[in-house]
Design a protein around this motif. Structure first.
Motif, PDB file in Angstrom:
ATOM      1  N   VAL A   1       0.870  -1.180   0.000  1.00  0.00           N
ATOM      2  CA  VAL A   1       0.000   0.000   0.000  1.00  0.00           C
ATOM      3  C   VAL A   1       0.908   1.232   0.000  1.00  0.00           C
ATOM      4  N   PRO A   2       0.600   2.239  -0.813  1.00  0.00           N
ATOM      5  CA  PRO A   2       1.443   3.436  -0.824  1.00  0.00           C
ATOM      6  C   PRO A   2       1.602   4.065   0.556  1.00  0.00           C
ATOM      7  N   ALA A   3       2.793   4.542   0.834  1.00  0.00           N
ATOM      8  CA  ALA A   3       3.102   5.085   2.161  1.00  0.00           C
ATOM      9  C   ALA A   3       2.219   6.263   2.525  1.00  0.00           C
ATOM     10  N   GLU A   4       1.731   6.993   1.511  1.00  0.00           N
ATOM     11  CA  GLU A   4       0.969   8.209   1.801  1.00  0.00           C
ATOM     12  C   GLU A   4      -0.506   7.953   2.106  1.00  0.00           C
ATOM     13  N   PHE A   5      -0.969   6.707   2.025  1.00  0.00           N
ATOM     14  CA  PHE A   5      -2.357   6.421   2.374  1.00  0.00           C
ATOM     15  C   PHE A   5      -2.572   6.738   3.853  1.00  0.00           C
ATOM     16  N   LYS A   6      -3.809   7.120   4.194  1.00  0.00           N
ATOM     17  CA  LYS A   6      -4.105   7.629   5.530  1.00  0.00           C
ATOM     18  C   LYS A   6      -5.158   6.786   6.234  1.00  0.00           C
ATOM     19  N   VAL A   7      -5.286   7.014   7.536  1.00  0.00           N
ATOM     20  CA  VAL A   7      -6.331   6.362   8.317  1.00  0.00           C
ATOM     21  C   VAL A   7      -7.152   7.422   9.048  1.00  0.00           C
ATOM     22  N   GLN A   8      -8.385   7.047   9.335  1.00  0.00           N
ATOM     23  CA  GLN A   8      -9.292   7.912  10.077  1.00  0.00           C
ATOM     24  C   GLN A   8      -9.963   7.079  11.169  1.00  0.00           C
ATOM     25  N   ALA A   9      -9.863   7.534  12.396  1.00  0.00           N
ATOM     26  CA  ALA A   9     -10.599   6.894  13.486  1.00  0.00           C
ATOM     27  C   ALA A   9     -12.041   7.401  13.484  1.00  0.00           C
ATOM     28  N   PHE A  10     -12.938   6.648  14.086  1.00  0.00           N
ATOM     29  CA  PHE A  10     -14.315   7.100  14.243  1.00  0.00           C
ATOM     30  C   PHE A  10     -14.395   8.123  15.374  1.00  0.00           C
ATOM     31  N   ASP A  11     -15.329   9.047  15.256  1.00  0.00           N
ATOM     32  CA  ASP A  11     -15.476  10.074  16.291  1.00  0.00           C
ATOM     33  C   ASP A  11     -15.721   9.471  17.666  1.00  0.00           C
ATOM     34  N   ASN A  12     -16.539   8.422  17.719  1.00  0.00           N
ATOM     35  CA  ASN A  12     -16.836   7.774  19.004  1.00  0.00           C
ATOM     36  C   ASN A  12     -16.116   6.433  19.092  1.00  0.00           C
ATOM     37  N   GLN A  13     -14.838   6.462  18.774  1.00  0.00           N
ATOM     38  CA  GLN A  13     -14.011   5.261  18.673  1.00  0.00           C
ATOM     39  C   GLN A  13     -14.028   4.420  19.953  1.00  0.00           C
ATOM     40  N   THR A  14     -14.233   3.119  19.780  1.00  0.00           N
ATOM     41  CA  THR A  14     -13.969   2.137  20.820  1.00  0.00           C
ATOM     42  C   THR A  14     -13.013   1.124  20.220  1.00  0.00           C
ATOM     43  N   TRP A  15     -11.864   0.936  20.870  1.00  0.00           N
ATOM     44  CA  TRP A  15     -10.858   0.011  20.357  1.00  0.00           C
ATOM     45  C   TRP A  15     -11.213  -1.414  20.747  1.00  0.00           C
ATOM     46  N   VAL A  16     -11.423  -2.250  19.745  1.00  0.00           N
ATOM     47  CA  VAL A  16     -11.569  -3.681  19.988  1.00  0.00           C
ATOM     48  C   VAL A  16     -10.186  -4.291  19.818  1.00  0.00           C
ATOM     49  N   ASN A  17      -9.593  -4.701  20.906  1.00  0.00           N
ATOM     50  CA  ASN A  17      -8.213  -5.184  20.868  1.00  0.00           C
ATOM     51  C   ASN A  17      -8.125  -6.583  20.277  1.00  0.00           C
ATOM     52  N   ASP A  18      -6.900  -6.955  19.915  1.00  0.00           N
ATOM     53  CA  ASP A  18      -6.670  -8.260  19.308  1.00  0.00           C
ATOM     54  C   ASP A  18      -5.410  -8.863  19.926  1.00  0.00           C
ATOM     55  N   ALA A  19      -5.258 -10.157  19.766  1.00  0.00           N
ATOM     56  CA  ALA A  19      -4.094 -10.839  20.327  1.00  0.00           C
ATOM     57  C   ALA A  19      -3.851 -12.128  19.574  1.00  0.00           C
ATOM     58  N   HIS A  20      -2.623 -12.609  19.665  1.00  0.00           N
ATOM     59  CA  HIS A  20      -2.267 -13.938  19.185  1.00  0.00           C
ATOM     60  C   HIS A  20      -1.966 -14.826  20.386  1.00  0.00           C
TER      61      HIS A  20
ATOM     62  N   PRO B   1       2.145   8.628  14.776  1.00  0.00           N
ATOM     63  CA  PRO B   1       2.316   9.191  16.121  1.00  0.00           C
ATOM     64  C   PRO B   1       1.000   9.337  16.878  1.00  0.00           C
ATOM     65  N   GLU B   2      -0.096   9.518  16.134  1.00  0.00           N
ATOM     66  CA  GLU B   2      -1.383   9.732  16.798  1.00  0.00           C
ATOM     67  C   GLU B   2      -1.950   8.463  17.425  1.00  0.00           C
ATOM     68  N   TYR B   3      -1.443   7.281  17.047  1.00  0.00           N
ATOM     69  CA  TYR B   3      -2.020   6.048  17.555  1.00  0.00           C
ATOM     70  C   TYR B   3      -1.965   5.961  19.076  1.00  0.00           C
ATOM     71  N   ASP B   4      -0.825   6.238  19.647  1.00  0.00           N
ATOM     72  CA  ASP B   4      -0.694   6.086  21.099  1.00  0.00           C
ATOM     73  C   ASP B   4      -1.674   6.980  21.847  1.00  0.00           C
ATOM     74  N   GLN B   5      -1.862   8.198  21.343  1.00  0.00           N
ATOM     75  CA  GLN B   5      -2.802   9.118  21.988  1.00  0.00           C
ATOM     76  C   GLN B   5      -4.244   8.637  21.797  1.00  0.00           C
ATOM     77  N   LEU B   6      -4.565   8.164  20.594  1.00  0.00           N
ATOM     78  CA  LEU B   6      -5.914   7.670  20.328  1.00  0.00           C
ATOM     79  C   LEU B   6      -6.241   6.442  21.186  1.00  0.00           C
ATOM     80  N   ILE B   7      -5.265   5.560  21.324  1.00  0.00           N
ATOM     81  CA  ILE B   7      -5.473   4.345  22.120  1.00  0.00           C
ATOM     82  C   ILE B   7      -5.691   4.699  23.589  1.00  0.00           C
ATOM     83  N   ALA B   8      -4.932   5.679  24.062  1.00  0.00           N
ATOM     84  CA  ALA B   8      -5.019   6.063  25.476  1.00  0.00           C
ATOM     85  C   ALA B   8      -6.285   6.857  25.794  1.00  0.00           C
ATOM     86  N   SER B   9      -6.839   7.555  24.799  1.00  0.00           N
ATOM     87  CA  SER B   9      -7.944   8.482  25.077  1.00  0.00           C
ATOM     88  C   SER B   9      -9.324   7.926  24.741  1.00  0.00           C
TER      89      SER B   9
END
Length: 389
Positions: free
Chosen positions: A267-286, A352-360
């Motif tokens: 995937v091209p490096a410049e592609f972006k992501v958007q979180a949902f306004d009312n984001q709830t993180w559904v975590n995953d694990a192996h 860089p925004e991931y850590d803040q989004l995950i924490a908030s």
């Protein structure tokens, strides 16, 4: 009860093996061959560590074979082997999908609390969010890697100037751009699974833990979304290939499936992501699970390997190329402890925004085994039956 000669011999071998491990392996007679099957892409994170274990303990392990398999097919294969009295698979590396199916079918060997003495203090090693994920194993496996997953919207910024921030906006965009949004079958895709299990929180469904009686809004929404989705690939890799090639402009993703395909150039490096306004993180694990019926002489080696993979040095390797961000399941394994290559990849392709989004925003665990199997079945039957490839 009198034991047959064969059974007595195998029990004797197991006793010798346990004794050998207790003495650091010095008395081990015959190194074993371990057959490891990965249905989650986990070998990207752990294969080097498993090979390091093999090299460190040649008196215990002569060879390790690695096999990749689709998660939906593995439980049936193991059940058939167990029914035939065979044990061709020694260790399974799985996501929550095959973990849940195996728990439902009683395929995995109980580890905790049954063998707690073999894994001293293991539950105290996990970081807080991974510790919650460990409970999904119901004592039948050990978590080996962790991802603060999603769902997230990934898009091509050249074609999407105003990315959706809500489920209503996502549906509207999809209907306005038919065939330009896809996601993979949840039963074989961590990204598809995060979207499926995240929707009840995003939509305010009655009971996010009950897909049959508590997801009325979710199933109605997925049927509406289905009207503008061309088909559902069988795995996330196929989704990222189409996104990268430009045949699709948007997908539902998770942190690792955002970072890693861009690092690999899929995937091209410049592609972006958007979180949902009312984001709830559904975590995953192996998870690491041992199928019932494994040869007794292999069990102590597997236990030693599983403990080895939870050591900080091996956990630091799970940062990898961002495939399962962040990666480590245990406490106190910072990115600075990772190999330099992993540090460089995450510096260049991480967000860089991931850590803040995950924490908030809230972090939740996926469905338990029974509910997850029910959700996959209902999605396959009601949503993807005619359009999954």
């Amino acid at each position: 009860m009198r034991l047959s000669g064969n059974v007595a011999t195998r029990i004797g071998a197991w006793a010798i093996a346990v004794s050998a491990l207790a003495m650091g392996g010095s008395a081990w007679a015959d190194p074993v061959v371990l057959n490891v099957v990965d249905v989650a892409g986990n070998l990207a994170l752990t294969q080097k560590a498993i090979e390091a274990f093999r090299d460190k303990y040649p008196n215990l392990v002569s060879q390790v074979t690695f096999t990749n398999a689709p998660a939906p097919q593995l439980p049936g294969k193991i059940k058939a082997m167990q029914g035939a009295g065979r044990s061709d698979i020694d260790l399974v590396l799985t996501g929550t999908d095959a973990l849940a199916a195996g728990i439902e079918q009683n395929l995995w060997m109980p580890l905790l609390p049954d063998r707690a003495k073999d894994f001293p203090g293991v539950l105290d090693k996990y970081a807080p969010n991974p510790r919650k994920m460990q409970d999904l194993a119901q004592g039948q496996g050990l978590e080996v890697s962790f991802m603060a997953a999603g769902p997230l919207i990934e898009y091509n910024p050249a074609h999407v100037s105003d990315p959706p921030k809500t489920t209503d906006q996502l549906l509207a965009w999809c209907k306005a751009h038919p065939d330009k949004l896809i996601y993979a079958r949840p039963a074989n895709s961590g990204a598809g699974r995060a979207f499926l299990m995240g929707l009840p929180y995003l939509l305010g469904d009655k009971d996010p833990h009950d897909p049959i009686h508590g997801w009325d809004k979710t199933w109605a929404y997925l049927k509406q979304l289905d009207s503008c989705i061309p088909y559902y690939p069988g795995g996330t890799s196929a989704v990222m290939k189409e996104l990268g090639e430009g045949s699709r402009d948007m997908t539902l993703t998770v942190t690792g499936w955002d970072i890693n395909p861009r690092a690999l150039g899929v995937v091209p490096a410049e592609f972006k992501v958007q979180a949902f306004d009312n984001q709830t993180w559904v975590n995953d694990a192996h998870f690491m699970v041992i199928p019932k019926g494994v040869a007794p002489e292999k069990l102590p080696v597997l236990i030693k390997l599983m403990n080895f993979l939870l050591e900080p040095q091996q956990q630091a390797m799970t940062y990898d190329d961002g495939y399962f961000y962040p990666g480590p399941a245990v406490k106190d394994v910072p990115l600075s402890a990772a190999p330099q290559h992993s540090q460089d990849v995450l510096k260049k392709y991480g967000r860089p925004e991931y850590d803040q989004l995950i924490a908030s925003h809230p972090n939740v665990v996926p469905l338990d085994a029974k509910a997850m199997v029910a959700a996959f079945h209902k999605w396959d039957q009601d949503i993807g039956a005619q359009k999954t490839k």
